[in-house]
Each structure stands twice: as structure tokens, then as C-alpha cells.
Design a protein around this motif. Structure first.
Motif, PDB file in Angstrom:
ATOM      1  N   TYR A  85      40.934   2.490  -3.273  1.00  0.00           N
ATOM      2  CA  TYR A  85      40.110   2.005  -4.431  1.00  0.00           C
ATOM      3  C   TYR A  85      39.336   0.807  -3.853  1.00  0.00           C
ATOM      4  N   GLU A  86      39.963  -0.219  -2.963  1.00  0.00           N
ATOM      5  CA  GLU A  86      39.391  -1.467  -2.530  1.00  0.00           C
ATOM      6  C   GLU A  86      37.979  -1.265  -1.847  1.00  0.00           C
ATOM      7  N   SER A  87      38.089  -0.385  -0.975  1.00  0.00           N
ATOM      8  CA  SER A  87      37.045  -0.243  -0.143  1.00  0.00           C
ATOM      9  C   SER A  87      35.518   0.225  -1.131  1.00  0.00           C
ATOM     10  N   VAL A  88      35.997   1.053  -1.987  1.00  0.00           N
ATOM     11  CA  VAL A  88      34.972   1.702  -2.893  1.00  0.00           C
ATOM     12  C   VAL A  88      34.597   0.330  -3.741  1.00  0.00           C
ATOM     13  N   ALA A  89      35.408  -0.369  -4.468  1.00  0.00           N
ATOM     14  CA  ALA A  89      35.072  -1.261  -5.363  1.00  0.00           C
ATOM     15  C   ALA A  89      34.256  -2.711  -4.749  1.00  0.00           C
ATOM     16  N   LYS A  90      34.905  -2.737  -3.353  1.00  0.00           N
ATOM     17  CA  LYS A  90      34.155  -3.859  -2.593  1.00  0.00           C
ATOM     18  C   LYS A  90      32.646  -3.435  -2.448  1.00  0.00           C
ATOM     19  N   GLN A  91      32.330  -2.151  -2.043  1.00  0.00           N
ATOM     20  CA  GLN A  91      30.911  -1.774  -1.994  1.00  0.00           C
ATOM     21  C   GLN A  91      30.213  -1.908  -3.113  1.00  0.00           C
ATOM     22  N   LYS A  92      30.668  -1.397  -4.328  1.00  0.00           N
ATOM     23  CA  LYS A  92      30.170  -1.735  -5.708  1.00  0.00           C
ATOM     24  C   LYS A  92      29.853  -3.047  -5.868  1.00  0.00           C
ATOM     25  N   ILE A  93      30.561  -4.070  -5.689  1.00  0.00           N
ATOM     26  CA  ILE A  93      30.502  -5.566  -5.650  1.00  0.00           C
ATOM     27  C   ILE A  93      29.324  -5.723  -4.993  1.00  0.00           C
ATOM     28  N   ASN A  94      29.014  -5.259  -3.627  1.00  0.00           N
ATOM     29  CA  ASN A  94      28.135  -5.797  -2.747  1.00  0.00           C
ATOM     30  C   ASN A  94      26.924  -5.344  -3.390  1.00  0.00           C
ATOM     31  N   GLU A  95      26.629  -4.259  -3.743  1.00  0.00           N
ATOM     32  CA  GLU A  95      25.618  -3.593  -4.500  1.00  0.00           C
ATOM     33  C   GLU A  95      25.273  -4.324  -5.714  1.00  0.00           C
ATOM     34  N   ILE A  96      25.933  -4.670  -6.601  1.00  0.00           N
ATOM     35  CA  ILE A  96      25.676  -5.466  -7.664  1.00  0.00           C
ATOM     36  C   ILE A  96      25.276  -6.883  -7.167  1.00  0.00           C
ATOM     37  N   ASP A  97      25.849  -7.660  -6.194  1.00  0.00           N
ATOM     38  CA  ASP A  97      25.299  -8.589  -5.822  1.00  0.00           C
ATOM     39  C   ASP A  97      23.846  -8.708  -5.334  1.00  0.00           C
ATOM     40  N   SER A  98      23.631  -7.708  -4.427  1.00  0.00           N
ATOM     41  CA  SER A  98      22.189  -7.300  -4.208  1.00  0.00           C
ATOM     42  C   SER A  98      21.420  -7.224  -5.310  1.00  0.00           C
ATOM     43  N   LYS A  99      21.668  -6.475  -6.246  1.00  0.00           N
ATOM     44  CA  LYS A  99      20.720  -6.276  -7.583  1.00  0.00           C
ATOM     45  C   LYS A  99      20.556  -7.614  -8.128  1.00  0.00           C
ATOM     46  N   ILE A 100      21.643  -8.619  -8.261  1.00  0.00           N
ATOM     47  CA  ILE A 100      21.480  -9.912  -8.941  1.00  0.00           C
ATOM     48  C   ILE A 100      20.528 -10.560  -8.261  1.00  0.00           C
ATOM     49  N   ARG A 101      20.558 -10.677  -6.694  1.00  0.00           N
ATOM     50  CA  ARG A 101      19.506 -11.434  -6.120  1.00  0.00           C
ATOM     51  C   ARG A 101      18.196 -11.086  -6.129  1.00  0.00           C
ATOM     52  N   VAL A 102      17.884  -9.659  -6.485  1.00  0.00           N
ATOM     53  CA  VAL A 102      16.565  -9.160  -6.679  1.00  0.00           C
ATOM     54  C   VAL A 102      16.248  -9.455  -8.139  1.00  0.00           C
ATOM     55  N   LEU A 103      17.153  -9.248  -9.063  1.00  0.00           N
ATOM     56  CA  LEU A 103      16.742  -9.910 -10.442  1.00  0.00           C
ATOM     57  C   LEU A 103      16.418 -11.196 -10.520  1.00  0.00           C
ATOM     58  N   GLU A 104      17.062 -12.123  -9.552  1.00  0.00           N
ATOM     59  CA  GLU A 104      16.819 -13.532  -9.557  1.00  0.00           C
ATOM     60  C   GLU A 104      15.492 -13.822  -9.112  1.00  0.00           C
ATOM     61  N   GLU A 105      15.062 -13.127  -8.167  1.00  0.00           N
ATOM     62  CA  GLU A 105      14.017 -13.191  -7.523  1.00  0.00           C
ATOM     63  C   GLU A 105      12.694 -12.777  -8.718  1.00  0.00           C
ATOM     64  N   TYR A 106      12.977 -11.798  -9.194  1.00  0.00           N
ATOM     65  CA  TYR A 106      12.039 -11.184 -10.331  1.00  0.00           C
ATOM     66  C   TYR A 106      11.753 -12.385 -11.341  1.00  0.00           C
ATOM     67  N   LYS A 107      13.168 -13.028 -11.788  1.00  0.00           N
ATOM     68  CA  LYS A 107      13.240 -14.242 -12.720  1.00  0.00           C
ATOM     69  C   LYS A 107      12.149 -15.407 -12.090  1.00  0.00           C
ATOM     70  N   ASN A 108      12.509 -15.739 -11.073  1.00  0.00           N
ATOM     71  CA  ASN A 108      11.893 -17.060 -10.457  1.00  0.00           C
ATOM     72  C   ASN A 108      10.250 -16.639 -10.427  1.00  0.00           C
ATOM     73  N   SER A 109      10.004 -15.458 -10.139  1.00  0.00           N
ATOM     74  CA  SER A 109       8.574 -15.036 -10.017  1.00  0.00           C
ATOM     75  C   SER A 109       7.910 -15.241 -11.507  1.00  0.00           C
ATOM     76  N   LEU A 110       8.616 -14.585 -12.297  1.00  0.00           N
ATOM     77  CA  LEU A 110       8.205 -14.960 -13.704  1.00  0.00           C
ATOM     78  C   LEU A 110       8.034 -16.278 -14.249  1.00  0.00           C
ATOM     79  N   LYS A 111       8.840 -17.095 -13.729  1.00  0.00           N
ATOM     80  CA  LYS A 111       8.932 -18.509 -14.014  1.00  0.00           C
ATOM     81  C   LYS A 111       7.585 -19.326 -13.279  1.00  0.00           C
ATOM     82  N   SER A 112       7.716 -18.816 -12.123  1.00  0.00           N
ATOM     83  CA  SER A 112       6.275 -19.346 -11.483  1.00  0.00           C
ATOM     84  C   SER A 112       4.971 -19.212 -11.942  1.00  0.00           C
ATOM     85  N   SER A 113       4.929 -17.857 -12.553  1.00  0.00           N
ATOM     86  CA  SER A 113       3.595 -17.431 -13.184  1.00  0.00           C
ATOM     87  C   SER A 113       3.476 -17.920 -14.544  1.00  0.00           C
ATOM     88  N   LEU A 114       4.383 -18.468 -15.344  1.00  0.00           N
ATOM     89  CA  LEU A 114       4.168 -19.077 -16.386  1.00  0.00           C
ATOM     90  C   LEU A 114       3.574 -20.701 -16.222  1.00  0.00           C
TER      91      LEU A 114
END
Length: 130
Positions: A85-114
Motif C-alpha cells: 500500500y505504501e508505494s501506491v499511496a506515496k505515488q498518489k501523494i506525489n500526483e496530488i503535490d504535482s496538481k497542487i503546484r499546477v493549481l498554485e500557478e493558475y492562481k498566481n496567473s489569475l492574481k497577476s491578471s487582476l
């Protein structure tokens, strides 16, 4: 000794907090399996209730149905070791962290546009003119 309870599809769905369509879909996808009563009603066991709860919780943790199917396969094979389970869960955590980074980029882009909005003209320079 615990009584072995059976549930109709509506009872099962209500206990887990999903729709009957969801239960049917999971069954179609091979995640759970019903037994048929003599009147052809779908009957589910206590084990099916636990499995459906696991599926629902796993989805809430971000696992896809494909990944959940893989986890259920491990369980069915008796492979419930932490290392499996640990390998599966760690992989999912890495995917979530990656999605969070992308969402942070979107958020920063929107803040810049304002920042481009001019209080004098009230015209947004981030929106193009056609």
C-alpha cells in the motif's frame, strides 16, 4: 457471533451515501458483485458494504477507479502488507503535490491578471479587444 446481513441495492447505497446508479456502475466495472435473489433483486452482503465504503473513501482520497480496482486486486490476493500500500499511496501523494503546484500557478496567473485593472478607466487590460 455476528449476523450475516444482506442489503438491497437501495439500502446499500443509502448506508454508504452513494446513489443506486453508482452502485450499479461499480458492479458493471467489476468493483463489487451482487448476488441475485429469486425475484431477481440484487442482494449485497456485509462484505459488499465494507468494500463499497472502501471504494468511496479511496475516491475521496483522490484515487481513480482504475487505481481502486488495483488496490482491491491486491486485497483479493491477500496482499495487505504496508509495503504494497505504501508505494501506491506515496505515488498518489506525489500526483496530488504535482496538481497542487499546477493549481498554485493558475492562481498566481489569475492574481497577476487582476493587477492590470486600472481604477481610472475600469477597463481590464487582461481582456482582449476584438
Amino acid at each position: 457471533m455476528q449476523e450475516n446481513r444482506n442489503f438491497l441495492i437501495g439500502q446499500l447505497a443509502e448506508k454508504v451515501g452513494v446513489s443506486t446508479d453508482t452502485v450499479r456502475y461499480y458492479e458493471k466495472e467489476g468493483l463489487i458483485r451482487s448476488h441475485r435473489h429469486t425475484n431477481n433483486y440484487r442482494i449485497y452482503s456485509e462484505s459488499d458494504l465494507k468494500k463499497l465504503g472502501f471504494i468511496s473513501d479511496a475516491q475521496g482520497s483522490g484515487f481513480t477507479l482504475r487505481e481502486i480496482k488495483e488496490l482491491l486486486s491486491l486485497i483479493d490476493e491477500g496482499r495487505r502488507d504496508c509495503s504494497d500500500y505504501e508505494s501506491v499511496a506515496k505515488q498518489k501523494i506525489n500526483e496530488i503535490d504535482s496538481k497542487i503546484r499546477v493549481l498554485e500557478e493558475y492562481k498566481n496567473s489569475l492574481k497577476s491578471s487582476l493587477e492590470c485593472c486600472s481604477p481610472e478607466t475600469k477597463e481590464c487590460k487582461s481582456l482582449p479587444s476584438f
